[in-house]
Scaffold this active site. Structure first.
Site, PDB file in Angstrom:
ATOM      1  N   ARG A 210     -21.458 -39.588  75.244  1.00  0.00           N
ATOM      2  CA  ARG A 210     -21.298 -38.471  76.161  1.00  0.00           C
ATOM      3  C   ARG A 210     -21.795 -38.978  77.499  1.00  0.00           C
ATOM      4  NH1 ARG A 210     -20.175 -33.572  74.594  1.00  0.00           N
ATOM      5  NH2 ARG A 210     -20.915 -33.820  72.476  1.00  0.00           N
TER       6      ARG A 210
ATOM      7  N   GLU B 228      -8.299 -33.334  84.831  1.00  0.00           N
ATOM      8  CA  GLU B 228      -7.271 -33.095  83.818  1.00  0.00           C
ATOM      9  C   GLU B 228      -7.462 -31.719  83.195  1.00  0.00           C
ATOM     10  OE1 GLU B 228      -7.563 -36.243  80.951  1.00  0.00           O
ATOM     11  OE2 GLU B 228      -6.953 -37.785  82.393  1.00  0.00           O
TER      12      GLU B 228
ATOM     13  N   LYS C 110      -8.095 -29.112  80.448  1.00  0.00           N
ATOM     14  CA  LYS C 110      -8.832 -29.210  79.187  1.00  0.00           C
ATOM     15  C   LYS C 110      -8.041 -28.455  78.128  1.00  0.00           C
ATOM     16  CE  LYS C 110     -13.420 -28.835  77.185  1.00  0.00           C
ATOM     17  NZ  LYS C 110     -13.012 -28.280  75.902  1.00  0.00           N
TER      18      LYS C 110
ATOM     19  N   GLU D 165      -5.109 -35.070  72.688  1.00  0.00           N
ATOM     20  CA  GLU D 165      -5.371 -33.790  72.035  1.00  0.00           C
ATOM     21  C   GLU D 165      -4.051 -33.250  71.491  1.00  0.00           C
ATOM     22  OE1 GLU D 165      -8.679 -32.455  72.363  1.00  0.00           O
ATOM     23  OE2 GLU D 165      -8.407 -30.332  71.955  1.00  0.00           O
TER      24      GLU D 165
ATOM     25  N   ARG E 249     -11.498 -36.245  65.092  1.00  0.00           N
ATOM     26  CA  ARG E 249     -12.780 -36.516  65.723  1.00  0.00           C
ATOM     27  C   ARG E 249     -13.814 -37.048  64.735  1.00  0.00           C
ATOM     28  NH1 ARG E 249     -16.267 -33.303  69.943  1.00  0.00           N
ATOM     29  NH2 ARG E 249     -18.163 -33.821  68.866  1.00  0.00           N
TER      30      ARG E 249
ATOM     31  N   PHE F  88      -4.362 -38.892  76.804  1.00  0.00           N
ATOM     32  CA  PHE F  88      -5.098 -39.121  78.055  1.00  0.00           C
ATOM     33  C   PHE F  88      -5.812 -40.464  78.115  1.00  0.00           C
ATOM     34  CE2 PHE F  88      -7.382 -35.672  75.691  1.00  0.00           C
ATOM     35  CZ  PHE F  88      -8.436 -36.428  75.190  1.00  0.00           C
TER      36      PHE F  88
HETATM   37  P1  AMP Z   1     -16.018 -29.642  73.875  1.00  0.00           P
HETATM   38  O1  AMP Z   1     -15.292 -29.630  72.574  1.00  0.00           O
HETATM   39  O2  AMP Z   1     -16.187 -28.301  74.488  1.00  0.00           O
HETATM   40  O3  AMP Z   1     -17.274 -30.468  73.786  1.00  0.00           O
HETATM   41  O4  AMP Z   1     -15.093 -30.390  74.957  1.00  0.00           O
HETATM   42  C1  AMP Z   1     -14.681 -31.700  74.846  1.00  0.00           C
HETATM   43  C2  AMP Z   1     -13.345 -31.742  74.161  1.00  0.00           C
HETATM   44  O5  AMP Z   1     -12.305 -31.311  75.009  1.00  0.00           O
HETATM   45  C3  AMP Z   1     -12.926 -33.112  73.772  1.00  0.00           C
HETATM   46  O6  AMP Z   1     -13.542 -33.545  72.598  1.00  0.00           O
HETATM   47  C4  AMP Z   1     -11.418 -32.959  73.603  1.00  0.00           C
HETATM   48  O7  AMP Z   1     -11.123 -32.565  72.273  1.00  0.00           O
HETATM   49  C5  AMP Z   1     -11.060 -31.805  74.508  1.00  0.00           C
HETATM   50  N1  AMP Z   1     -10.168 -32.142  75.616  1.00  0.00           N
HETATM   51  C6  AMP Z   1      -9.169 -31.344  76.018  1.00  0.00           C
HETATM   52  N2  AMP Z   1      -8.513 -31.877  77.057  1.00  0.00           N
HETATM   53  C7  AMP Z   1      -9.092 -33.064  77.330  1.00  0.00           C
HETATM   54  C8  AMP Z   1      -8.858 -34.058  78.319  1.00  0.00           C
HETATM   55  N3  AMP Z   1      -7.901 -33.947  79.221  1.00  0.00           N
HETATM   56  N4  AMP Z   1      -9.682 -35.145  78.300  1.00  0.00           N
HETATM   57  C9  AMP Z   1     -10.679 -35.264  77.392  1.00  0.00           C
HETATM   58  N5  AMP Z   1     -10.936 -34.337  76.444  1.00  0.00           N
HETATM   59  C10 AMP Z   1     -10.156 -33.239  76.406  1.00  0.00           C
END
Ligand code: AMP
Length: 554
Positions: free
Chosen positions: A411, A248, A250, A298, A270, A337
């Site tokens: 996680r 998917e 991001k 998101e 969050r 999602f």
């Molecule tokens: P990070 O903030 O770098 O730890 O990356 C994880 C975050 O990416 C998640 O907490 C979501 O807010 C975001 N995210 C964006 N697109 C997606 C997706 N398709 N599936 C899950 N998380 C996503």
């Protein structure tokens, strides 16, 4: 009614928990303490043991700033500013400062009953409710009345919980175990109930009452989000899944859990805060769906088929300007999602493939979009999906196992993420300096740290990445949270989390982590994260070890 238990018992328990390194002992000591408590006391005690004065996700925090606490400690003990800074520098922990100072308390209350757990709960409730004019005086008064009645050890834990710096090593899993052991639940039952209810205090209250087994996911009670594990390369991801996976896009926005029941919609961040009022167009879109549900997704600044810069959304979130105008400049779309609950039934245990097809039927014909997804089965597929996502203006990929359940608050390896930079780190600002030249008069240089167990270790300094307006805002906030003012440099309470990108990590003597980031730049201010969410020294070591080119400044 049974009287509330003494706070001293809890303070002594926390001291013993802190004094042992053994996880089993930590669990045993806390469980023994919790066992005889009433459900109400168990709630207060477990919440305090988790390091919080308020319920997780509560909109109103009871937390109190360093300057208020320092002021109270000075008044109660008669210490002067110099004494306090000296003691603070020795311990680096305000709780320890309180304990040392209170051993020589000057002011005594006229009559003083020992503190009970219910006294703390009452004071925290009062702190949560204080707002607006005159609240800082009242806040100080409330804290002072607690501190006046506290023994040195109690004072230490009052301060620790109010600053959110408990440092007992009671991580969430150990709390769950202790609550399980105290009230006759299995570890699994306790973990499951905790995952759903979110707050360790509520968990302990239900466990003590004997109904923790009946806790279910419910609309308008947000649950912890599933998280993604970072991976460095497409090859690593392809190997990890070893077959079909969903890649998917991001999205770079704000994570949002959308709840709908009986025609009402609420959106949670969050941190499980209610952010519904910030996103009227998402509420409207969700209002057009049928039935009851909880979605994960998101909220992305998005217009005419393209994502807009994240900063626009940040401004909108912080309401730095007229809300309507900000909303017009940063229109948003909710990309969904996942599906956690549908018409009274939990769906978290179903495979993702099934949850997704239910989700797609649910959002059909509304302005809510499904996250864009490609099926991938090889390194080349992941690589191609990644390039496509980047070309469309997204951050990278979140790749998911079609068979995986929704693991709340975890996680897990069910979701992995791939981003462009070598990596980014979420770090907390611990000190800051005034800038030079164009940046004279504003605090623009930030020293930041990662977590090492329950300590913070500095790893770099960043000067770039923020806009002028963001620097102005930072200057204001840093002044507010200053612990020690050295003129051009300030030590600050560790609470502002920023995400920094960098080119590589090198070994270095300049910072006490033993590492330094090369070309660090602030990607964004992570208003959604707190100091407990920052990255660890272990992650730094992992990224360092995984670099192709290793630089050793020593
Ligand atoms: P990070 O903030 O770098 O730890 O990356 C994880 C975050 O990416 C998640 O907490 C979501 O807010 C975001 N995210 C964006 N697109 C997606 C997706 N398709 N599936 C899950 N998380 C996503």
């Amino acid at each position: 009614m049974k009287q509330s238990a003494s706070f001293l018992g809890l303070a002594e328990t926390l001291k013993r928990v802190r004094g042992t390194r053994s996880k089993n002992d930590k669990v045993r000591i806390l469980a023994e303490y919790l066992k005889p408590l009433t459900p109400e006391d168990a709630k207060v005690a477990a919440r305090i043991a988790s390091g919080r004065a308020s319920e997780r996700g509560s909109k109103d925090e009871a937390q109190v700033g360093y300057s208020t606490l320092l002021g109270v400690l000075r008044e109660v003990t008669g210490a002067n500013e110099g004494d306090v800074s000296r003691i603070y520098l020795r311990h680096g922990d305000l709780g320890e400062v309180a304990e040392e100072l209170l051993a020589e308390k000057k002011e005594q209350p006229l009559f003083s009953e020992p503190l009970k757990l219910s006294d703390l709960e009452d004071a925290f409730a009062r702190l949560r409710s204080l707002k607006g004019q005159g609240s800082s005086v009242a806040r100080k008064g409330t804290v002072k009345s607690l501190v006046l009645r506290a023994t040195p050890l109690e004072g230490k834990y009052v301060v620790k919980v109010l600053t959110g710096e408990m440092r007992t090593g009671l991580v969430s899993g150990l709390l769950e175990e202790a609550i399980a052991a105290a009230f006759g639940l299995s570890k699994e039952e306790s973990a499951r109930a905790h995952m759903i209810i979110g707050d360790p205090g509520d968990l302990a209250e239900h466990a003590a009452r004997g109904d923790a087994g009946q806790i279910r996911i419910q609309p308008f009670r947000p649950v912890n989000f599933m998280l993604a594990e970072p991976m460095a390369t497409a090859a690593e991801i392809a190997q990890h899944f070893g077959g079909l996976a969903y890649a998917e896009c991001k999205y770079d926005g704000v994570r949002a859990q959308a709840h709908k029941s009986e025609g009402k919609v609420r959106i949670y961040s969050r941190r499980l805060e209610d952010v519904t009022s910030g996103f009227p167009e998402v509420v409207e879109a969700l209002g057009k769906t049928s039935g009851e549900f909880i979605l994960d997704g998101e909220i992305v600044p998005f217009s005419e088929g393209h994502p807009l810069p994240f900063q626009l959304l940040q401004r909108r979130l912080r309401r730095m300007e007229n809300f309507d105008e900000a909303a017009r400049k940063a229109p948003v779309t909710y990309f969904a999602f996942d599906l956690l609950l549908r018409n009274g039934k939990e769906t978290i245990g179903l495979p993702l493939s099934k949850r997704r097809s239910m989700l797609s039927r649910l959002v059909q014909g509304t302005a809510v979009r499904m996250a864009e997804s490609t099926d991938v089965a090889s390194e080349e597929d992941v690589e191609a999906a990644f390039r496509r996502s980047r070309a469309s203006g997204y951050e990278g990929l979140v790749v998911k196992d079609p068979d995986s359940p929704y693991a709340m608050g975890k996680r897990g390896k069910g979701w992995v993420k791939l981003k462009e930079e070598l990596d980014t780190l979420d770090v907390v600002i611990v000190a800051a300096e005034y800038g030079h030249g164009k940046r004279a008069g504003v605090i623009s240089d930030y020293t930041f740290a990662v977590r090492d167990g329950d300590r913070l270790r500095t790893i770099g300094k960043a000067y770039s990445g923020l806009t002028d307006a963001e620097i102005d805002e930072m200057t204001r906030r840093l002044k507010e949270i200053t612990v020690k003012d050295h003129g051009y440099r300030r030590e600050v309470k560790p609470e502002i989390v920023v995400e920094v990108a960098f080119d590589s990590i090198q070994r270095s003597d300049r910072h006490d982590s033993g590492y330094a980031l090369r070309f660090p730049r602030i990607k964004r201010i992570r208003t959604d994260k707190g100091v407990t969410d920052i990255d660890t020294i272990e992650k730094v070591e992992r990224v360092f070890a995984g670099q192709r080119l290793k630089v050793d400044e020593k």
